[in-house]
Write a protein that holds these residues in place. Sequence first.
Motif, PDB file in Angstrom:
ATOM      1  N   GLU A   1      -4.784  -3.017  10.314  1.00 17.82           N
ATOM      2  CA  GLU A   1      -5.556  -2.829  11.537  1.00 17.82           C
ATOM      3  C   GLU A   1      -4.756  -1.917  12.466  1.00 17.82           C
ATOM      4  O   GLU A   1      -3.528  -2.020  12.534  1.00 17.82           O
ATOM      5  CB  GLU A   1      -5.768  -4.160  12.271  1.00 17.82           C
ATOM      6  CG  GLU A   1      -6.823  -5.049  11.654  1.00 17.82           C
ATOM      7  CD  GLU A   1      -7.047  -6.314  12.498  1.00 17.82           C
ATOM      8  OE1 GLU A   1      -8.074  -6.382  13.169  1.00 17.82           O
ATOM      9  OE2 GLU A   1      -6.191  -7.206  12.480  1.00 17.82           O
TER      10      GLU A   1
ATOM     11  N   THR B   1       0.850  -1.203   0.000  1.00 18.99           N
ATOM     12  CA  THR B   1       0.000   0.000   0.000  1.00 18.99           C
ATOM     13  C   THR B   1       0.884   1.251   0.000  1.00 18.99           C
ATOM     14  O   THR B   1       0.570   2.240  -0.656  1.00 18.99           O
ATOM     15  CB  THR B   1      -0.963   0.019   1.207  1.00 18.99           C
ATOM     16  OG1 THR B   1      -0.221  -0.234   2.396  1.00 18.99           O
ATOM     17  CG2 THR B   1      -2.045  -1.031   1.067  1.00 18.99           C
TER      18      THR B   1
ATOM     19  N   LYS C   1     -15.393   1.638  13.748  1.00 20.28           N
ATOM     20  CA  LYS C   1     -14.723   1.186  12.518  1.00 20.28           C
ATOM     21  C   LYS C   1     -14.089   2.324  11.705  1.00 20.28           C
ATOM     22  O   LYS C   1     -13.148   2.103  10.949  1.00 20.28           O
ATOM     23  CB  LYS C   1     -15.662   0.353  11.647  1.00 20.28           C
ATOM     24  CG  LYS C   1     -16.862   1.086  11.092  1.00 20.28           C
ATOM     25  CD  LYS C   1     -17.703   0.119  10.273  1.00 20.28           C
ATOM     26  CE  LYS C   1     -18.871   0.779   9.580  1.00 20.28           C
ATOM     27  NZ  LYS C   1     -19.750   1.592  10.416  1.00 20.28           N
ATOM     28  N   ASP C   2     -14.594   3.544  11.895  1.00 17.95           N
ATOM     29  CA  ASP C   2     -14.049   4.668  11.114  1.00 17.95           C
ATOM     30  C   ASP C   2     -13.047   5.497  11.908  1.00 17.95           C
ATOM     31  O   ASP C   2     -12.631   6.569  11.462  1.00 17.95           O
ATOM     32  CB  ASP C   2     -15.193   5.582  10.652  1.00 17.95           C
ATOM     33  CG  ASP C   2     -16.104   4.860   9.679  1.00 17.95           C
ATOM     34  OD1 ASP C   2     -15.614   3.927   8.995  1.00 17.95           O
ATOM     35  OD2 ASP C   2     -17.298   5.199   9.623  1.00 17.95           O
ATOM     36  N   ARG C   3     -12.655   4.994  13.075  1.00 21.62           N
ATOM     37  CA  ARG C   3     -11.821   5.806  13.981  1.00 21.62           C
ATOM     38  C   ARG C   3     -10.522   6.268  13.327  1.00 21.62           C
ATOM     39  O   ARG C   3     -10.042   7.364  13.565  1.00 21.62           O
ATOM     40  CB  ARG C   3     -11.519   4.980  15.249  1.00 21.62           C
ATOM     41  CG  ARG C   3     -10.710   5.716  16.286  1.00 21.62           C
ATOM     42  CD  ARG C   3     -11.479   6.946  16.798  1.00 21.62           C
ATOM     43  NE  ARG C   3     -10.743   7.677  17.819  1.00 21.62           N
ATOM     44  CZ  ARG C   3      -9.732   8.498  17.576  1.00 21.62           C
ATOM     45  NH1 ARG C   3      -9.330   8.685  16.342  1.00 21.62           N
ATOM     46  NH2 ARG C   3      -9.123   9.148  18.553  1.00 21.62           N
ATOM     47  N   PHE C   4      -9.929   5.394  12.482  1.00 20.44           N
ATOM     48  CA  PHE C   4      -8.635   5.766  11.877  1.00 20.44           C
ATOM     49  C   PHE C   4      -8.780   6.098  10.394  1.00 20.44           C
ATOM     50  O   PHE C   4      -7.794   6.151   9.668  1.00 20.44           O
ATOM     51  CB  PHE C   4      -7.616   4.631  12.060  1.00 20.44           C
ATOM     52  CG  PHE C   4      -7.315   4.335  13.503  1.00 20.44           C
ATOM     53  CD1 PHE C   4      -6.922   5.355  14.371  1.00 20.44           C
ATOM     54  CD2 PHE C   4      -7.412   3.040  14.003  1.00 20.44           C
ATOM     55  CE1 PHE C   4      -6.650   5.089  15.712  1.00 20.44           C
ATOM     56  CE2 PHE C   4      -7.139   2.768  15.338  1.00 20.44           C
ATOM     57  CZ  PHE C   4      -6.760   3.795  16.190  1.00 20.44           C
ATOM     58  N   LYS C   5     -10.014   6.321   9.974  1.00 16.53           N
ATOM     59  CA  LYS C   5     -10.224   6.690   8.563  1.00 16.53           C
ATOM     60  C   LYS C   5      -9.570   8.039   8.282  1.00 16.53           C
ATOM     61  O   LYS C   5      -9.682   8.944   9.098  1.00 16.53           O
ATOM     62  CB  LYS C   5     -11.736   6.778   8.287  1.00 16.53           C
ATOM     63  CG  LYS C   5     -12.195   5.730   7.310  1.00 16.53           C
ATOM     64  CD  LYS C   5     -13.525   6.076   6.729  1.00 16.53           C
ATOM     65  CE  LYS C   5     -13.903   5.082   5.661  1.00 16.53           C
ATOM     66  NZ  LYS C   5     -15.348   4.981   5.585  1.00 16.53           N
ATOM     67  N   PRO C   6      -8.875   8.166   7.140  1.00 18.98           N
ATOM     68  CA  PRO C   6      -8.197   9.443   6.875  1.00 18.98           C
ATOM     69  C   PRO C   6      -9.201  10.584   6.671  1.00 18.98           C
ATOM     70  O   PRO C   6     -10.296  10.350   6.246  1.00 18.98           O
ATOM     71  CB  PRO C   6      -7.420   9.178   5.596  1.00 18.98           C
ATOM     72  CG  PRO C   6      -7.788   7.835   5.103  1.00 18.98           C
ATOM     73  CD  PRO C   6      -8.697   7.183   6.087  1.00 18.98           C
TER      74      PRO C   6
ATOM     75  N   PRO D   1     -10.024  -0.933  11.220  1.00 13.34           N
ATOM     76  CA  PRO D   1      -9.310  -0.649   9.972  1.00 13.34           C
ATOM     77  C   PRO D   1      -8.401   0.570  10.072  1.00 13.34           C
ATOM     78  O   PRO D   1      -8.787   1.602  10.632  1.00 13.34           O
ATOM     79  CB  PRO D   1     -10.448  -0.410   8.972  1.00 13.34           C
ATOM     80  CG  PRO D   1     -11.584  -1.208   9.513  1.00 13.34           C
ATOM     81  CD  PRO D   1     -11.459  -1.118  11.008  1.00 13.34           C
ATOM     82  N   HIS D   2      -7.179   0.388   9.550  1.00 12.42           N
ATOM     83  CA  HIS D   2      -6.186   1.464   9.584  1.00 12.42           C
ATOM     84  C   HIS D   2      -5.602   1.560   8.169  1.00 12.42           C
ATOM     85  O   HIS D   2      -5.199   0.546   7.597  1.00 12.42           O
ATOM     86  CB  HIS D   2      -5.093   1.132  10.605  1.00 12.42           C
ATOM     87  CG  HIS D   2      -4.127   2.247  10.844  1.00 12.42           C
ATOM     88  ND1 HIS D   2      -3.090   2.516   9.972  1.00 12.42           N
ATOM     89  CD2 HIS D   2      -4.049   3.173  11.826  1.00 12.42           C
ATOM     90  CE1 HIS D   2      -2.418   3.557  10.424  1.00 12.42           C
ATOM     91  NE2 HIS D   2      -2.972   3.982  11.542  1.00 12.42           N
ATOM     92  N   PRO D   3      -5.536   2.760   7.605  1.00 13.90           N
ATOM     93  CA  PRO D   3      -5.152   2.862   6.191  1.00 13.90           C
ATOM     94  C   PRO D   3      -3.732   2.378   5.894  1.00 13.90           C
ATOM     95  O   PRO D   3      -3.460   1.892   4.803  1.00 13.90           O
ATOM     96  CB  PRO D   3      -5.279   4.366   5.902  1.00 13.90           C
ATOM     97  CG  PRO D   3      -5.315   5.043   7.229  1.00 13.90           C
ATOM     98  CD  PRO D   3      -5.859   4.048   8.204  1.00 13.90           C
ATOM     99  N   ASP D   4      -2.833   2.482   6.854  1.00 10.81           N
ATOM    100  CA  ASP D   4      -1.436   2.100   6.605  1.00 10.81           C
ATOM    101  C   ASP D   4      -1.128   0.700   7.128  1.00 10.81           C
ATOM    102  O   ASP D   4      -0.448  -0.087   6.474  1.00 10.81           O
ATOM    103  CB  ASP D   4      -0.517   3.127   7.287  1.00 10.81           C
ATOM    104  CG  ASP D   4       0.959   2.864   7.025  1.00 10.81           C
ATOM    105  OD1 ASP D   4       1.305   2.487   5.885  1.00 10.81           O
ATOM    106  OD2 ASP D   4       1.763   3.034   7.959  1.00 10.81           O
TER     107      ASP D   4
END
Length: 504
Positions: free
Chosen positions: A439, A254, A499-504, A433-436
């Motif tokens: 999790e 990624t 679930k969206d806590r780490f969404k950019p 979910p974490h973008p980098d």
Amino acid sequence: MPNPLYDALFAPLATRDTAFLTLPDSSTISGAAFLRLCQQVAGALVAAGLEPGDRLAVQVEKSPSALALYGGAVIAGVVFLPLNTAYTPDEVAYFLGDAGAKLAICDSRKAEALTPIAARCGSTLMTLDADGTGSFADAMTAATPRATPANRTGRDLAALLYTSGTTGRSKGAMLSQDNLLSNAVVLRDLWRFTERDVLLHALPIFHTHGLFVATNTLLLAGGSMIFLPRPDTDALIRWLPHATSLMGVPTFYTRLLDDPRFTRDLVAHMRLFISGSAPLLAETHEAFEARTGHRILERYGMTETSMNTSNPYDGERRAGTVGFPLPGVELKITDPETGETLPQGQIGVIEVRGPNVFMGYWQMPEKTAAELRENGFFITGDLGQIDADGYLTIVGRQKDLIIAGGYNIYPKEIELELDEAPGVRESAVIGVPHPDLGEGVLGVIVPEPGASPDTGAILAALGQRLARFKIPRALEIVDELPRNTMGKVQKNALRDRFKDRFKP
Ligand code: MLC
Ligand code: AMP
């Protein structure tokens, strides 16, 4: 004297004057020179009083010398116990004590903190820095190199790799020479590694992926490795043109896709991209193919078993799946309650059996009996489903485990710490979910009545005790934890809520 792992992986280096390792400054270490380094390590281990079967714990930065500790341990017949460099001294203390490590080798920066711990555990402590200096390096120079390998059979222990436990106590997975060698043979053949291969090696060398999957396979194939200390994206892009293959966790891919310099032209010459240790999203697989024309080959394994399944080299590499059982590996999907094999297509627990499956947990007969059946099948704790074409998909985990950037994190270990924090009544730790990292670790805490916990101070205190990769990226405060009628915390409900806590 026989020593199957040495004979297959290391002995052939003796006559190799071409590069085995290429370093970031473009210097190289030939196969023969690397073997001499391993022989010096073995000489120093013997001089330090280690005998075959003794445990050698190492917590050192990645470097050619660090890799030679593994080779030296194989020559001396010593059990290799690599430790994550992020572990705190408190964490290391457990491993030294549990394994009864006779010798521990660490970076000189860590020596002061580890000296009293090693003394308490009865381990000798020596140092080895990434630049090849330290008290163990001095011992290597002083000792007579050991060229004759210790007598070992395939059933003898080669390595002890700790995996975290659901109860918080880590378990040492005992891996025999045969476990490691059988897997290397299968992977070399299946993935077609030859002496022409140059693997871009940017993984840590204290886990199965970077140590065994990458290194053993390339050693057996007679190939070479570009040996990077870290998976820095700039360095990957700089070195990809010189490699034929890359093994990485999904975060590697990624991050590369996020970089505009990562183009089709840059990797047109590459033979193979392999991903594992954590789920590769189908969308990453597809984006990678759209950008480069290459289809990533995803495989599935674990510390206890090394690799179990792989997508095919020639056939379809199916996105979102981990392919077929490796040759020699039996795999079945079972009912979590009864252990009975389920019909094809149903979701159940993945169990595997084969020469790759470990010998049990170090001095934990009950845990071994609970996870390794008498008939040889290992209960992985992963939930899977096999499609009509035989491809395995991992659909979830039975075990309460978070995988962040390919590192396994057991929530219990963090919850035990959070529960002790000032003003905290109870806690739950989840992966969302974490973008980098795929999790990310999120802590959810319930305050004591009337208390307002200082989340910054709690996280700072946690950092003193636990490796940084385990520290929650954020703490959420809630009035109460969702529970089912049995009183069990419903982590699914929490994962859904945040679930969206780490969404950019
Ligand atoms: C680093 N950090 C992480 C982390 N890695 N946090 C959570 N999860 C991770 N995986 C934290 C650091 O503590 C630091 O925190 C910050 O992130 C930046 O650290 P870094 O060192 O600069 O990170 P980076 O070098 O970019 O590394 C990220 C990574 C790396 C994902 C590339 O973790 C990695 O190489 N992972 C591979 C793990 C692996 O080899 N697994 C195989 C297991 S074997 P702060 O707070 O200081 O900023 C296995 C079997 C199998 O599973 O099938 O292969
Ligand atoms: P470890 O304890 O580090 O050996 O991690 C092993 C775990 O990583 C497995 O039990 C799986 O849950 C996970 N894992 C490894 N490879 C994959 C993959 N390709 N896809 C999904 N999960 C994986």
